[in-house]
Design a protein around this motif. Structure first.
Motif, PDB file in Angstrom:
ATOM      1  N   HIS A 126      -9.227   8.602  -2.086  1.00 63.12           N
ATOM      2  CA  HIS A 126      -8.733   9.969  -2.192  1.00 63.12           C
ATOM      3  C   HIS A 126      -9.007  10.808  -0.964  1.00 63.12           C
ATOM      4  O   HIS A 126      -9.250  11.987  -1.069  1.00 63.12           O
TER       5      HIS A 126
ATOM      6  N   ARG B 194      -3.733  10.697  -1.462  1.00 65.48           N
ATOM      7  CA  ARG B 194      -4.183   9.442  -2.058  1.00 65.48           C
ATOM      8  C   ARG B 194      -3.617   8.267  -1.269  1.00 65.48           C
ATOM      9  O   ARG B 194      -2.494   8.322  -0.765  1.00 65.48           O
ATOM     10  N   CYS B 195      -4.420   7.230  -1.186  1.00 64.55           N
ATOM     11  CA  CYS B 195      -3.941   5.995  -0.578  1.00 64.55           C
ATOM     12  C   CYS B 195      -4.292   4.868  -1.540  1.00 64.55           C
ATOM     13  O   CYS B 195      -5.452   4.687  -1.887  1.00 64.55           O
ATOM     14  N   THR B 196      -3.273   4.157  -2.006  1.00 64.90           N
ATOM     15  CA  THR B 196      -3.491   3.123  -3.015  1.00 64.90           C
ATOM     16  C   THR B 196      -3.142   1.769  -2.451  1.00 64.90           C
ATOM     17  O   THR B 196      -2.066   1.599  -1.882  1.00 64.90           O
ATOM     18  N   ASP B 197      -4.040   0.828  -2.618  1.00 70.31           N
ATOM     19  CA  ASP B 197      -3.681  -0.527  -2.262  1.00 70.31           C
ATOM     20  C   ASP B 197      -3.275  -1.258  -3.534  1.00 70.31           C
ATOM     21  O   ASP B 197      -4.029  -1.317  -4.498  1.00 70.31           O
ATOM     22  N   HIS B 198      -2.067  -1.814  -3.525  1.00 68.41           N
ATOM     23  CA  HIS B 198      -1.543  -2.371  -4.763  1.00 68.41           C
ATOM     24  C   HIS B 198      -2.114  -3.735  -5.087  1.00 68.41           C
ATOM     25  O   HIS B 198      -1.919  -4.236  -6.180  1.00 68.41           O
TER      26      HIS B 198
ATOM     27  N   GLY C 119      -5.972  -2.790  -6.012  1.00 69.32           N
ATOM     28  CA  GLY C 119      -5.980  -1.720  -6.993  1.00 69.32           C
ATOM     29  C   GLY C 119      -6.888  -0.571  -6.612  1.00 69.32           C
ATOM     30  O   GLY C 119      -7.260   0.254  -7.444  1.00 69.32           O
TER      31      GLY C 119
ATOM     32  N   ASP D 206      -7.945   2.958  -5.190  1.00 69.77           N
ATOM     33  CA  ASP D 206      -7.393   4.285  -4.910  1.00 69.77           C
ATOM     34  C   ASP D 206      -8.378   5.023  -4.023  1.00 69.77           C
ATOM     35  O   ASP D 206      -9.517   5.239  -4.437  1.00 69.77           O
TER      36      ASP D 206
ATOM     37  N   ARG E  44       0.847  -1.192   0.000  1.00 69.91           N
ATOM     38  CA  ARG E  44       0.000   0.000   0.000  1.00 69.91           C
ATOM     39  C   ARG E  44       0.881   1.240   0.000  1.00 69.91           C
ATOM     40  O   ARG E  44       1.960   1.239   0.571  1.00 69.91           O
ATOM     41  N   THR E  45       0.431   2.267  -0.670  1.00 66.16           N
ATOM     42  CA  THR E  45       1.184   3.519  -0.700  1.00 66.16           C
ATOM     43  C   THR E  45       0.322   4.644  -0.153  1.00 66.16           C
ATOM     44  O   THR E  45      -0.845   4.769  -0.513  1.00 66.16           O
TER      45      THR E  45
ATOM     46  N   ILE F 111     -10.905   0.395   2.245  1.00 65.56           N
ATOM     47  CA  ILE F 111      -9.689  -0.201   1.687  1.00 65.56           C
ATOM     48  C   ILE F 111      -9.523  -1.620   2.226  1.00 65.56           C
ATOM     49  O   ILE F 111      -9.253  -2.562   1.477  1.00 65.56           O
TER      50      ILE F 111
END
Lengths: 426, 376
Positions: free
Chosen positions: A380, A369-373, A376, A378, A361-362, A395
């Motif tokens: 906001h 933004r928080c993205t879970d890889h 997928g 996103d 996760r980023t 998430i």
């Protein structure tokens, strides 16, 4: 000349946003509508077993049988639903071929709903078929450790710690801070008053917390401008989060949670553990009065060490260290077994496998933004995520769905391999 | 004491806090200074007061920095599950004492000697006598552990009795009983009752007496007519030279000498000054005949000396009486339940044995010699 009055770009954008929820973009999560025959076979076998067991239970009650029946009753129910939906669909197809135009129309109307029902029930069935994670019903320990690098990662580790704690209190889960070790810096704090964390362990005492949080394990990456940065460059650092099953303190003697039972993953032979109280050599007893209460346990076969010095009481430190050691060993054993299973089904899922070292996760501060890889997703609304709000819940939910899909795929692969093996055997 | 490098103070100031640098002279290393600072902060946060927190932290750090033991500064020391109050003038409970007390409690809980021993009433009551009790930590922790996990067959009543020569110690021991009862770590004391309650009833008393007083023995015999089951003692065991040389500065300057160094013997000494209490304690054991005797000692050499005194007799008495009375003689190390990394520590079966005065003496655990244990 212009058809519409001129509107500046930012105003136009803000107008466009009204009433449109753009905060979440869902990546596709494909569901297998058509169940592979191997899975269906397995479901039929389990349903037959369920019927047998319930017949046996009607005659005389046995706790073990009842437990097994309870476990597979979900499969039997789901299969019944699935069969029903399929039957309805077949009937509809029959109606579609009839001569009556009115009837055909009615069938056409129903067709879509029934199709949706079939998809739902097949998904329900495949979820019911995936074996539950053996630790899923347990409380868990969340270990947070900054990755290598400067204080920035440590500050973010503290943010994550507070995020999970806030999330738990929002959800009403009971938590306890087992270990919170910081390089207790008075002067220096992060941009939001975080302290530099070295290691923290948070226990979530809710039964089933392991199942909820197991998707959180992995590397969490942060991209932001640290408070200490003078020239405004964005730094990337990482924080490792481990999720360990926690041994419930007052347990009933369930097979998985009984640490006196040598079969259990939690069992540790005390003879294999070296216990050190980190005390200087030399005279002890009345000669000195040490306040040091640190305890270090080393599990000799695996080389796992746990040290605990949070409490003034050595006794308390020792108990906590034992609990943490048990959880870590249990997790290691479980992972080793999963690794074996994975090698058996070879390459099928090799690319989608995310191991502990990969980033999952980023958290991007500049882009909010928080993205879970993995899923997928996103999200906001980063502040809400870090406050442990609903966005974090979304998430985590998406990761749950992803995990379930992955489990289903693994199951299908396993079943197909088993079916092939059976065929060869014949 | 080696001088601390100035760089250490710099690091403490920069990496932890200026307050940690102030603790360094007492703590001697960065890690324990950081820990103690955290505990001081936690203590201040946990105890409400009209005085601002920052000021109180500063005051406590200042006192600790002067070398006063943390236990006196904060007023408490955790001991097993209990919280023992500490006040100047009474010895602070040590980790080693905690370790062997818990080990003794587990022994008591595990194996109650079979019926048919000399005193028939012992199956329904358990009596523990602690001499030189100080804060009362040993009997209180034994009591707590035994109430939580009663030995089988379960005694209906547990009596603990503590004796100390210092009136301060007796006051503090009583305060500790009340304190831990108030914290609900111990249930309130209750008289022996006939009804079957989930845990045994108990009584705990502390009285002031000198163990050298000639009237003490008859008094103790009348206190427990059925005989005592356990005798424990943590007597002063440091020689005057050892006190001057090998004790830590915080101990030497702030803890009572009365609890550490035995007074010089009045008749020309036939044994070392640091061993004088053991002669008297063994004499008392010989007359009271408790089932188990647990004596804390200050290191391996002293442990061997005390075992020899017990087996061979000592100046002015003994002479094999104890050797006949107690078939089991053991030496426990700092952590009686511990295992050494190379597996030389004690487990079921084998283990370390030393020969003292012609008899094989079992040694348990890891660390320095800490306890001489007699059992019959």
């Amino acid at each position: 000349m212009f058809a519409a009055p001129w509107v500046c770009r930012s105003c136009a954008r803000s107008l466009r946003r009204v009433g449109i929820s753009r905060s979440i973009r869902r990546a596709s999560t494909e569901t297998p509508v058509n169940l592979p025959p191997a899975l269906l076979d397995r479901a039929r076998r389990l349903a037959a077993e369920h019927q047998q067991l319930s017949a046996a239970l009607a005659k005389d009650f046995d706790a073990k049988t009842a437990k097994r029946a309870g476990e597979i009753s979900r499969v039997a129910d789901a299969l019944r639903q699935f069969e029903k939906a399929r039957e309805a669909l077949r009937e509809l197809h029959g109606l579609l071929e009839s001569n009556d135009a009115e009837l055909r129309e009615l069938a056409q109307d129903d067709l879509e709903a029934t199709n949706a029902q079939l998809a739902d029930s097949s998904r329900e069935l495949s979820i019911a078929l995936t074996p539950k994670h053996p630790f899923a019903d347990m409380p868990c320990l969340l270990e947070i450790r900054p990755g290598p690098g400067g204080t920035e990662g440590r500050f973010f580790a503290d943010s994550l710690f507070h995020m999970y704690r806030a999330y738990c209190s929002n959800k009403g889960y009971r938590t306890r801070v087992v270990k919170y070790e910081a390089s207790d810096s008075d002067g220096q704090t992060g941009s939001e008053g975080e302290i530099a964390l070295q290691e923290a362990v948070l226990e979530i005492q809710e039964p089933g917390a392991y199942g909820l949080f197991r998707g959180e394990a992995g590397m969490h990456r942060v991209q932001r401008v640290p408070a200490t940065e003078k020239s405004g460059r964005t730094h990337t650092s990482a924080v490792a989060v481990w999720v360990l099953p926690s041994f419930p303190e007052n347990s009933t003697s369930e097979s998985e949670a009984d640490w006196d039972n040598p079969e259990s993953d939690f069992y540790i032979n005390p003879a294999e553990v070296r216990s050190e109280t980190m005390r200087a050599r030399g005279a002890g007893g009345q000669h000195v009065n040490k306040t040091e209460s640190a305890v270090r346990l080393t599990h000799i076969p695996t080389g796992t060490t746990v040290s605990m010095q949070d409490s003034r009481s050595q006794q308390r430190n020792r108990e906590e260290a034992w609990r943490l050691l048990r959880s870590r060993i249990a997790q290691q054993r479980r992972e080793a077994r999963e690794e074996q299973a994975r090698q058996l089904r070879s390459s099928v899922l090799a690319n989608s496998q995310i191991t502990r070292g990969d980033k999952i996760r980023t958290y991007q501060y500049q882009q909010d933004r928080c993205t879970d890889h993995r899923s997928g997703l996103d999200a906001h609304n980063l502040p809400d995520v870090l406050r442990g709000g609903e966005t974090l819940g979304k998430i985590m939910e998406s990761v749950q769905t992803w995990l379930i899909n992955k489990d289903i795929q693994a199951l299908i692969a396993d079943e197909e391999a088993a079916a092939a093996a059976r065929k060869e055997g014949k | 004491m080696p001088r601390l490098p100035p760089a250490l103070f710099w690091r403490a100031r920069r990496e932890v806090s200026p307050l940690a640098a102030q603790l360094l002279p007492a703590c001697r290393d960065l890690q324990s200074a950081a820990n103690e600072l955290r505990w001081i902060r936690e203590h201040v946060r946990a105890t409400p007061s009209p005085v601002p927190e920052g000021l109180r932290v500063w005051q406590l750090v200042e006192r600790r920095g002067r070398g006063i033991p943390l236990q006196y500064v904060l007023g408490t020391q955790p001991f097993g599950d209990l919280e023992i109050k500490c006040r100047p003038g009474v010895l602070i409970p040590r980790h080693e004492t905690e370790a062997y007390t818990l080990y003794l409690a587990s022994l008591l809980a595990k194996e109650q000697p079979a019926a048919g021993s000399s005193s028939s009433s012992s199956s329904s009551t358990l009596s523990i006598l602690d001499l030189c009790t100080g804060t009362g930590c040993i009997p209180l922790l034994l009591l707590q552990a035994l109430l939580r996990r009663p030995p089988s067959p379960r005694p209906s009543h547990i009596t603990v009795h503590g004796i100390d020569i210092s009136p301060r110690a007796i006051r503090l021991a009583r305060a500790n009983l009340a304190h831990n009862t108030a914290l609900r770590l111990l249930p309130p004391p209750s008289p022996p009752s006939a009804s079957a309650s989930p845990s045994p009833s108990y009584s705990a008393t502390f009285t002031r007496a000198s163990i050298f007083s000639p009237t003490l023995l008859p008094t103790l015999q009348s206190l427990s007519p059925g005989g005592w089951d356990v005798l424990t003692a943590n007597p002063p065991y440091i020689s005057p030279e050892g006190f001057a040389r090998s004790t830590a500065r915080a101990v030497r300057n702030h803890e009572p000498r009365l609890a550490l160094v035995p007074p010089p013997a009045e008749p020309p000494p036939l044994l070392r000054q640091e061993d004088t209490f053991y002669a008297r304690l063994l004499h008392m054991a010989q007359h009271l005949r408790p089932k188990r005797v647990v004596l804390e000692v200050g290191g391996w050499a002293q442990a061997v000396r005390v075992v020899r005194m017990a087996l061979r007799g000592y100046a002015g008495g003994g002479g094999g009486e104890i050797a006949r009375l107690y078939p089991t003689v053991e030496i426990w190390r700092d952590e009686p339940a511990g295992v050494a990394g190379d597996g030389t520590g004690d487990r079921e079966g084998g283990g370390e044995v030393v020969e003292v005065a012609g008899r094989e003496v079992r040694v348990r655990g890891v660390g320095d010699g800490r306890v001489v244990y007699l059992c019959r």
